[in-house]
Design an enzyme around this catalytic site. Structure first.
Site, PDB file in Angstrom:
ATOM      1  N   GLU A 262     -17.698  17.358  47.712  1.00 43.67           N
ATOM      2  CA  GLU A 262     -19.021  16.744  47.687  1.00 43.67           C
ATOM      3  C   GLU A 262     -18.992  15.420  46.923  1.00 43.67           C
ATOM      4  OE1 GLU A 262     -21.722  19.739  46.103  1.00 43.67           O
ATOM      5  OE2 GLU A 262     -20.493  21.336  46.961  1.00 43.67           O
ATOM      6  N   GLU A 373     -31.091  17.579  48.028  1.00 39.62           N
ATOM      7  CA  GLU A 373     -31.286  18.923  47.481  1.00 39.62           C
ATOM      8  C   GLU A 373     -32.004  18.797  46.140  1.00 39.62           C
ATOM      9  OE1 GLU A 373     -28.657  22.737  45.831  1.00 39.62           O
ATOM     10  OE2 GLU A 373     -27.669  21.029  46.774  1.00 39.62           O
TER      11      GLU A 373
END
Length: 458
Positions: A262, A373
């Site tokens: 990520e 998120e």
């Protein structure tokens, strides 16, 4: 007794002689004896009593230093009582961990935002604590994906610490120093620098406090991904919530064998102690359980760049109805050695994740995700007002909503290719939403984000 004597020293006067008397056939020490008649009580002088009292007071003071009394530590940020020994153990754990994370530096730079940047010799960075990397040095640059434009006006000067004009010498890498207060904010010293063990990336997440607005592709073999993301400074309501925008390179099931790589930007007051958006990386090979970490907080990611500090604050940021600032990130698998490399902008290599760190990602990815998120802790009894992206819904469009643009994937032959069959999903669309599109200038893109709590998201 040495500690007690240092704190409460005994009187320096000459030692007192010990006298004994026989009372009723029993030998007793004069101090504390119980006289059995009036004449004996009269012989007990005032001076004798004073000396006995003085000795007794000193004895009680010495005894008190060994009393382990409960102490509340507000600094630890927990509503429980700690014994001093327990607190000492925690601080020793923190200092031992800091010693592993913070490597000796050849130069130190003070950032305007309060960060301390240490310039560490590249082969002494945390990555090389890994048993399979010990004694090695960073690898040479790999072959870039075909179709990747390496020309551009990108600069490494996109972080606040560079505003001073200072930089790290060649042969070193800049590392954001971790301090005691960073670890004291964390709920667990052992898990500091790791994400919570939750189902974070499934497309059908509901009810776990983590809310997403993402675009994703699946159903093929992927060897990397690229996108440009505009950077904002969203409001984060609670210190233990965060807001991020990132790419996920994913393989494995969504059980305990999940592998992810990520990269993106995040606002995380718990991790960094402030509300700046920061450039970050992450990896795990077991669904965030025992492997992986943010940035360089464990052995794993090997940094090769001397001008970018992972975890450092980004500047400038985008403004509503004003200028837009985005960062371009490329993650791809080196066809020769199999390592996963990270590039910023057009041609600026940041470093790589060695292939041996992973199980499923040792071969290829099975899903790519892009998007935002947030954590909704629900601590106030209502939905959080933590913002995603700009804090505005997708329908507001350019210069108002957040975006991902020029999204691509890397195929089996190391080619950058457009996305096919991009799907978009917002699991709480009244709080944060997403709208996809395509045009010649931006290729595959989407707008996403939202304010969190509002009339439709109570």
């Amino acid at each position: 007794m040495d500690m007690a004597v240092d704190v409460f020293p005994w009187p320096k006067s000459k030692p007192m002689k010990t006298h004994h008397r026989f009372v009723g056939g029993t030998k007793q020490h004069k101090c504390g004896q119980t006289p059995t008649n009036l004449s004996l009580r009269r012989s007990f002088s005032n001076m004798d009593f004073s000396l006995c009292l003085s000795s007794l007071v000193h004895f009680l003071l010495v005894l008190s230093t060994f009393c382990l009394c409960p102490v509340y530590s507000s600094q630890l940020g927990t509503n429980q009582t700690f014994l001093p020994k327990q607190e000492l153990i925690k601080m020793n754990l923190i200092r031992n961990r800091l010693q592993k994370i913070n490597k000796p530096s050849v130069k130190t730079i003070q950032s305007p935002d309060g960060d301390i940047i240490d310039c560490v010799v590249s082969h002494k960075q945390p990555a090389f604590d890994h048993p399979l990397l010990k004694g090695q040095k960073p690898l040479d640059p790999p072959e870039r994906p075909k179709g990747h434009n390496q020309m551009g006006d990108w600069s490494e000067n996109f972080q606040l610490w560079r505003l001073s004009g200072e930089s790290c010498p060649e042969g070193t890498i800049p590392i954001r120093r971790t301090r005691e207060q960073d670890m004291l904010r964390a709920g667990s010293v052992r898990r500091f620098g790791r994400k919570k063990i939750i189902n974070r990336v499934r497309r059908d997440t509901t009810g776990n406090g983590h809310e997403h607005a993402i675009g994703y592709v699946t159903g093929d073999q992927y060897y990397g991904a690229k996108a440009s993301i505009n950077v904002w400074a969203p409001l984060v309501e609670n210190p233990y919530e965060f807001s991020l925008s990132q790419m996920w390179v994913i393989s494995g099931s969504f059980g305990d064998d999940l592998n992810t790589i990520e990269a993106g930007w995040q606002v995380s007051p718990e991790l960094y102690g402030d509300s700046y958006p920061r450039f970050f990386t992450y990896w795990t090979t077991d669904a965030y359980q025992a492997t992986g970490c943010y940035n360089l907080l464990c052995s794993g990611f090997v940094q090769t760049n001397s001008k970018i500090a992972i975890g450092a604050a980004i500047s400038p940021t985008s403004s509503y109805s004003g200028g837009q600032f985005d960062i371009s990130l490329l993650i791809w698998k080196d066809p020769k050695h199999g390592n996963w490399w990270l590039e910023f902008g057009s041609g600026i290599l940041v470093g790589y994740w060695p292939s041996f760190l992973f199980s499923h990602l040792g071969d290829h990815a099975s899903m790519i995700q892009f998007g935002g998120e947030v954590v909704n802790s629900g601590s106030s009894g209502s939905h959080t007002s933590t913002q995603m992206g700009s804090g505005h819904f997708a329908e507001e469009g350019f210069a108002k909503a957040s975006y991902f643009r020029n999204m691509q994937v890397v195929d089996w032959d190391n080619n950058l290719v457009p996305l096919s069959n991009l799907k978009v999903l917002a699991d709480h669309p009244n709080c944060y939403d997403i709208q996809g599109g395509f045009n010649n200038a931006w290729g595959n893109y989407f707008y996403y984000g939202g304010p969190g709590r509002n009339v439709k998201c109570p």
